[in-house]
Scaffold this motif. Structure first.
Motif, PDB file in Angstrom:
ATOM      1  N   GLY A 154       0.952  -1.265   0.311  1.00 11.15           N
ATOM      2  CA  GLY A 154      -0.147  -0.087   0.049  1.00 11.15           C
ATOM      3  C   GLY A 154       0.925   1.195  -0.207  1.00 11.15           C
ATOM      4  O   GLY A 154       1.854   1.273   0.762  1.00 11.15           O
ATOM      5  N   THR A 155       0.605   2.179  -0.879  1.00 12.47           N
ATOM      6  CA  THR A 155       1.304   3.231  -0.863  1.00 12.47           C
ATOM      7  C   THR A 155       0.494   4.777  -0.708  1.00 12.47           C
ATOM      8  O   THR A 155      -0.521   4.726  -1.454  1.00 12.47           O
ATOM      9  CB  THR A 155       2.186   3.294  -2.174  1.00 12.47           C
ATOM     10  OG1 THR A 155       1.304   3.659  -3.283  1.00 12.47           O
ATOM     11  CG2 THR A 155       3.131   2.374  -2.361  1.00 12.47           C
ATOM     12  N   THR A 156       1.338   5.686  -0.225  1.00  9.03           N
ATOM     13  CA  THR A 156       0.410   6.802  -0.322  1.00  9.03           C
ATOM     14  C   THR A 156       1.005   7.914  -0.809  1.00  9.03           C
ATOM     15  O   THR A 156       2.241   7.627  -1.364  1.00  9.03           O
ATOM     16  CB  THR A 156       0.328   7.554   1.364  1.00  9.03           C
ATOM     17  OG1 THR A 156       1.538   7.195   2.086  1.00  9.03           O
ATOM     18  CG2 THR A 156      -0.526   6.627   2.082  1.00  9.03           C
ATOM     19  N   TYR A 157       0.617   9.205  -0.980  1.00  5.90           N
ATOM     20  CA  TYR A 157       1.328  10.402  -1.780  1.00  5.90           C
ATOM     21  C   TYR A 157       2.822  10.461  -1.569  1.00  5.90           C
ATOM     22  O   TYR A 157       3.325  10.452  -0.384  1.00  5.90           O
ATOM     23  CB  TYR A 157       0.507  11.636  -1.280  1.00  5.90           C
ATOM     24  CG  TYR A 157       0.826  12.788  -2.129  1.00  5.90           C
ATOM     25  CD1 TYR A 157       0.955  12.749  -3.658  1.00  5.90           C
ATOM     26  CD2 TYR A 157       1.124  13.975  -1.476  1.00  5.90           C
ATOM     27  CE1 TYR A 157       1.280  13.800  -4.433  1.00  5.90           C
ATOM     28  CE2 TYR A 157       1.392  15.091  -2.286  1.00  5.90           C
ATOM     29  CZ  TYR A 157       1.459  15.112  -3.714  1.00  5.90           C
ATOM     30  OH  TYR A 157       1.971  16.108  -4.421  1.00  5.90           O
ATOM     31  N   ARG A 158       3.510  10.400  -2.665  1.00  5.77           N
ATOM     32  CA  ARG A 158       4.917  10.636  -2.787  1.00  5.77           C
ATOM     33  C   ARG A 158       5.742   9.525  -2.267  1.00  5.77           C
ATOM     34  O   ARG A 158       6.861   9.566  -1.985  1.00  5.77           O
ATOM     35  CB  ARG A 158       5.310  11.751  -1.828  1.00  5.77           C
ATOM     36  CG  ARG A 158       4.863  13.012  -2.716  1.00  5.77           C
ATOM     37  CD  ARG A 158       5.557  14.291  -1.971  1.00  5.77           C
ATOM     38  NE  ARG A 158       5.237  15.563  -2.769  1.00  5.77           N
ATOM     39  CZ  ARG A 158       5.495  16.712  -2.308  1.00  5.77           C
ATOM     40  NH1 ARG A 158       5.989  16.851  -1.052  1.00  5.77           N
ATOM     41  NH2 ARG A 158       5.281  17.739  -2.931  1.00  5.77           N
ATOM     42  N   GLN A 159       4.975   8.246  -2.293  1.00  7.55           N
ATOM     43  CA  GLN A 159       5.806   7.375  -1.579  1.00  7.55           C
ATOM     44  C   GLN A 159       6.638   6.688  -2.878  1.00  7.55           C
ATOM     45  O   GLN A 159       6.206   6.974  -4.002  1.00  7.55           O
ATOM     46  CB  GLN A 159       5.093   6.060  -1.105  1.00  7.55           C
ATOM     47  CG  GLN A 159       5.697   4.689  -0.740  1.00  7.55           C
ATOM     48  CD  GLN A 159       6.487   5.040   0.320  1.00  7.55           C
ATOM     49  OE1 GLN A 159       7.877   5.453   0.194  1.00  7.55           O
ATOM     50  NE2 GLN A 159       6.073   4.806   1.757  1.00  7.55           N
ATOM     51  N   ARG A 160       7.709   6.196  -2.655  1.00  3.75           N
ATOM     52  CA  ARG A 160       8.545   5.685  -3.764  1.00  3.75           C
ATOM     53  C   ARG A 160       9.290   4.281  -3.299  1.00  3.75           C
ATOM     54  O   ARG A 160       9.940   4.162  -2.273  1.00  3.75           O
ATOM     55  CB  ARG A 160       9.951   6.691  -3.926  1.00  3.75           C
ATOM     56  CG  ARG A 160      10.950   6.016  -5.010  1.00  3.75           C
ATOM     57  CD  ARG A 160      12.122   6.913  -4.648  1.00  3.75           C
ATOM     58  NE  ARG A 160      11.998   8.095  -5.798  1.00  3.75           N
ATOM     59  CZ  ARG A 160      12.504   8.348  -6.857  1.00  3.75           C
ATOM     60  NH1 ARG A 160      12.947   7.538  -7.488  1.00  3.75           N
ATOM     61  NH2 ARG A 160      12.223   9.672  -7.471  1.00  3.75           N
ATOM     62  N   ILE A 161       9.020   3.464  -4.201  1.00  6.50           N
ATOM     63  CA  ILE A 161       9.374   1.985  -3.635  1.00  6.50           C
ATOM     64  C   ILE A 161      10.371   1.615  -4.646  1.00  6.50           C
ATOM     65  O   ILE A 161      10.022   1.651  -5.928  1.00  6.50           O
ATOM     66  CB  ILE A 161       8.066   0.910  -3.787  1.00  6.50           C
ATOM     67  CG1 ILE A 161       7.380   1.194  -2.437  1.00  6.50           C
ATOM     68  CG2 ILE A 161       8.534  -0.466  -3.778  1.00  6.50           C
ATOM     69  CD1 ILE A 161       5.925   0.844  -2.795  1.00  6.50           C
ATOM     70  N   SER A 162      11.562   0.879  -4.388  1.00  8.28           N
ATOM     71  CA  SER A 162      12.560   0.436  -5.126  1.00  8.28           C
ATOM     72  C   SER A 162      12.478  -1.098  -5.060  1.00  8.28           C
ATOM     73  O   SER A 162      12.699  -1.748  -4.217  1.00  8.28           O
ATOM     74  CB  SER A 162      13.768   0.985  -4.802  1.00  8.28           C
ATOM     75  OG  SER A 162      13.879   2.239  -4.931  1.00  8.28           O
ATOM     76  N   ARG A 163      12.332  -1.798  -6.493  1.00  6.42           N
ATOM     77  CA  ARG A 163      12.440  -3.195  -6.678  1.00  6.42           C
ATOM     78  C   ARG A 163      13.354  -3.487  -7.572  1.00  6.42           C
ATOM     79  O   ARG A 163      13.212  -3.134  -8.654  1.00  6.42           O
ATOM     80  CB  ARG A 163      11.184  -3.452  -6.822  1.00  6.42           C
ATOM     81  CG  ARG A 163      10.024  -3.444  -5.639  1.00  6.42           C
ATOM     82  CD  ARG A 163      10.152  -4.913  -4.840  1.00  6.42           C
ATOM     83  NE  ARG A 163       9.801  -4.595  -3.595  1.00  6.42           N
ATOM     84  CZ  ARG A 163       9.637  -5.493  -2.650  1.00  6.42           C
ATOM     85  NH1 ARG A 163       9.915  -7.154  -2.944  1.00  6.42           N
ATOM     86  NH2 ARG A 163       9.085  -5.510  -1.379  1.00  6.42           N
ATOM     87  N   LYS A 164      14.170  -4.643  -7.395  1.00  6.33           N
ATOM     88  CA  LYS A 164      14.969  -5.154  -8.129  1.00  6.33           C
ATOM     89  C   LYS A 164      14.534  -6.395  -9.050  1.00  6.33           C
ATOM     90  O   LYS A 164      13.688  -7.309  -8.202  1.00  6.33           O
ATOM     91  CB  LYS A 164      16.285  -5.638  -7.638  1.00  6.33           C
ATOM     92  CG  LYS A 164      17.549  -5.970  -8.643  1.00  6.33           C
ATOM     93  CD  LYS A 164      18.883  -5.757  -7.835  1.00  6.33           C
ATOM     94  CE  LYS A 164      19.777  -6.579  -8.488  1.00  6.33           C
ATOM     95  NZ  LYS A 164      19.956  -7.842  -7.845  1.00  6.33           N
ATOM     96  N   PHE A 165      14.529  -6.721 -10.254  1.00  7.45           N
ATOM     97  CA  PHE A 165      13.925  -7.881 -10.970  1.00  7.45           C
ATOM     98  C   PHE A 165      15.092  -8.383 -11.225  1.00  7.45           C
ATOM     99  O   PHE A 165      15.743  -8.062 -12.303  1.00  7.45           O
ATOM    100  CB  PHE A 165      12.909  -7.338 -12.063  1.00  7.45           C
ATOM    101  CG  PHE A 165      11.736  -6.555 -11.182  1.00  7.45           C
ATOM    102  CD1 PHE A 165      10.768  -7.351 -10.832  1.00  7.45           C
ATOM    103  CD2 PHE A 165      11.831  -5.280 -11.223  1.00  7.45           C
ATOM    104  CE1 PHE A 165       9.575  -6.685 -10.491  1.00  7.45           C
ATOM    105  CE2 PHE A 165      10.838  -4.299 -10.706  1.00  7.45           C
ATOM    106  CZ  PHE A 165       9.637  -5.101 -10.291  1.00  7.45           C
TER     107      PHE A 165
END
Lengths: 245, 260
Positions: A154-165
């Protein structure tokens, strides 16, 4: 002795078969080398279906229109030249070639006005993507993979999630609160790929001379494969056409 | 070997270790830490799975056993390695302790009963069998469990803060409803990763599938429930805010209504 060499031949034959049928997944076998006199593949992907049925081109203007809330980006083709946007072109059976450069700047997928932008992204295995929430409301980003670790955040305003594939795979990213919204992450094991622009064009550079399988993937229209020969320092033109059905 | 000989051989020191292990076992019989989970699939594990679990979860762990057909929620399909009840972050595989806990406690509001008719050793022996059904366990390792912050005492202030998070910041109500009845505006359209319909949990019932303690609830929204639309809110809150939200969620339980 005779029977031994027979077995060796048999096994090498079987082995070759296994490798060649699995070449799409052969990321471990890719050898990096300097490509000095490689050739390029340039071309376009067209959709010859009924254009009247097509949805809006969301990128007609810089600012997204409000209708983008419900317009689907499933199938976008240019009204001028039938060029198909968001098709991913890749060489599927290349054993050696240019370096796999993982971008240091993370590509971004932004959730804006409850849509994922861009709708399709193609990356090299090992790339990290940043997923942003640009809306002042809750979104979720949900994937359902097995080898690449899945996630649902779940993310709110301006959240940044980094994910490596890490593994080649085609991943659908979706939001459970805005069911119409989804995006595709196409992960490839070698650096010879491109994604078509809004006029359906693509370009793949610095390919060692040889004959390769070129594959196009599109979320709605599926795959097309062609064999293409690349010559040193030459441009090879390729056209792909998806007909109506 | 007779006990006395054993004592002589290994000495008093290990006797204390044995005694204290027994003590720990006595105090916390349900923690898998004291349990010995085999590293590979054993005959015993296979047989126990086949006899007790496969009627629902299927011979190959696909959740398609003969009893599964008309069941909802469906028995877990183990091939994806997606486990709901974990102490590990979103998308991560569960720890052995997590799986052991679920087998021992069951899943309330489903046909998955607590398997306390099996010995602890039998329950532990099934764990490698479950893991062998998914290639996820070959390519990935479970991440370390998430940190559970020091619990704060529930107070009017913490409840008010929790309510604000529930209603404004994280908008839990969109799925779970303002009163927590599982009837938010997005509730009807939810489905799980296997394509089956799923309802956001109705907090008023108080029968949490993943356990009823404050810590369980804290863990559920921190880690999310893999394979379901219930997301992890790992990055959104401080430890203290998590406890406020936990207390607010617990305050939505209305046992008197569910008795009827």
């Amino acid at each position: 002795m005779k029977s031994l060499s027979f077995f060796i031949i048999l096994f090498s034959f079987l082995g070759w078969n296994i490798v060649s049928s699995k070449d799409i997944l052969a990321e471990k076998n890719y050898i990096e080398e300097e490509v000095t006199d490689g050739g390029n593949i340039v071309g376009s992907v067209k959709y010859m279906g009924d254009l009247a049925m097509l949805k809006l081109d969301l990128y007609g203007g810089w600012e997204l229109t409000d209708t983008s809330k419900n317009a689907s980006e499933k199938l976008i083709a240019s009204r001028i030249n039938n060029g198909l946007k968001y098709a991913v072109i890749s060489i599927t059976n290349i054993a050696k070639g240019k370096k796999r450069l993982i971008p240091k700047t993370h590509p971004i997928i932004d959730q804006q006005r409850s849509n994922f932008i861009p709708h399709v992204i193609a990356i090299l295995a090992g790339t990290t993507i940043d997923i942003l929430n640009g809306d002042e409301e809750l979104h979720t980003v949900h994937t359902r993979t097995i080898k690449n670790q899945p996630f649902n955040l779940g993310t709110t305003y301006r959240q940044r999630i980094s994910r490596k594939f890490d593994y080649p795979e085609i991943i659908k990213l979706s939001c459970d609160i805005h069911k119409h919204a989804y995006a595709w992450i196409v992960i490839l094991d070698n650096p010879y790929f491109d994604i078509t622009d809004r006029n359906g064009y693509f370009e793949i550079c610095d390919i060692p001379a040889g004959t390769y399988k070129l594959n196009v993937w599109h979320e709605e229209l599926g795959n097309i494969e062609k064999e293409v020969t690349v010559y040193p320092k030459k441009i090879t033109n390729v056209g792909f056409v998806y007909s109506q059905n | 070997m007779k006990p006395k000989v054993l004592l002589d051989k290994v000495g008093l020191w290990s006797a204390t270790v044995v005694a204290s292990t027994a003590l720990i076992l006595g105090v916390a019989p349900m923690t898998a830490k004291a349990i010995n989970v085999p590293t590979a699939v054993t005959e015993d594990g296979k047989n126990t799975y086949k006899k007790y679990c496969s009627p629902c979860h299927g011979e190959e762990g696909k959740g398609d056993g003969p009893l599964a057909r008309s069941m909802l929620p469906k028995p877990r399909d183990f091939t994806r390695g997606a486990y709901k009840f974990r102490t590990t972050p979103s998308g991560s595989l569960p720890t052995d302790e997590d799986i052991f806990r679920t087998i021992s406690y069951g899943v309330p509001n489903s046909t998955m009963i607590p398997w306390d008719i099996l010995t602890e050793q039998q329950r532990a022996s099934i764990i490698p069998v479950l893991k062998s059904f998914s290639e996820a366990f070959e390519v990935r390792k479970p991440e370390p469990p998430v940190n559970v912050g020091l619990e704060i005492r529930p107070s009017e202030k913490s409840l008010a803060e929790g309510k604000k998070i529930y209603e404004e910041k994280l908008e839990c109500w969109k799925c779970h409803g303002v009163e927590g009845r599982g009837d938010g505006p997005s509730a009807a359209e939810q489905e799980d990763d296997f394509g089956f319909p799923i309802k956001p949990f109705d907090f008023t019932t108080g029968k949490f599938k993943g356990g009823n303690s404050d810590r369980d609830v804290y863990l559920r929204f921190t880690t999310g429930l893999n394979g379901t639309p219930m997301p992890s809110f790992a990055k959104e809150l401080t430890d203290e805010q998590r406890w406020c939200l936990t207390h607010y969620v617990m305050s939505l339980i209305k046992p008197e209504e569910t008795c009827k």
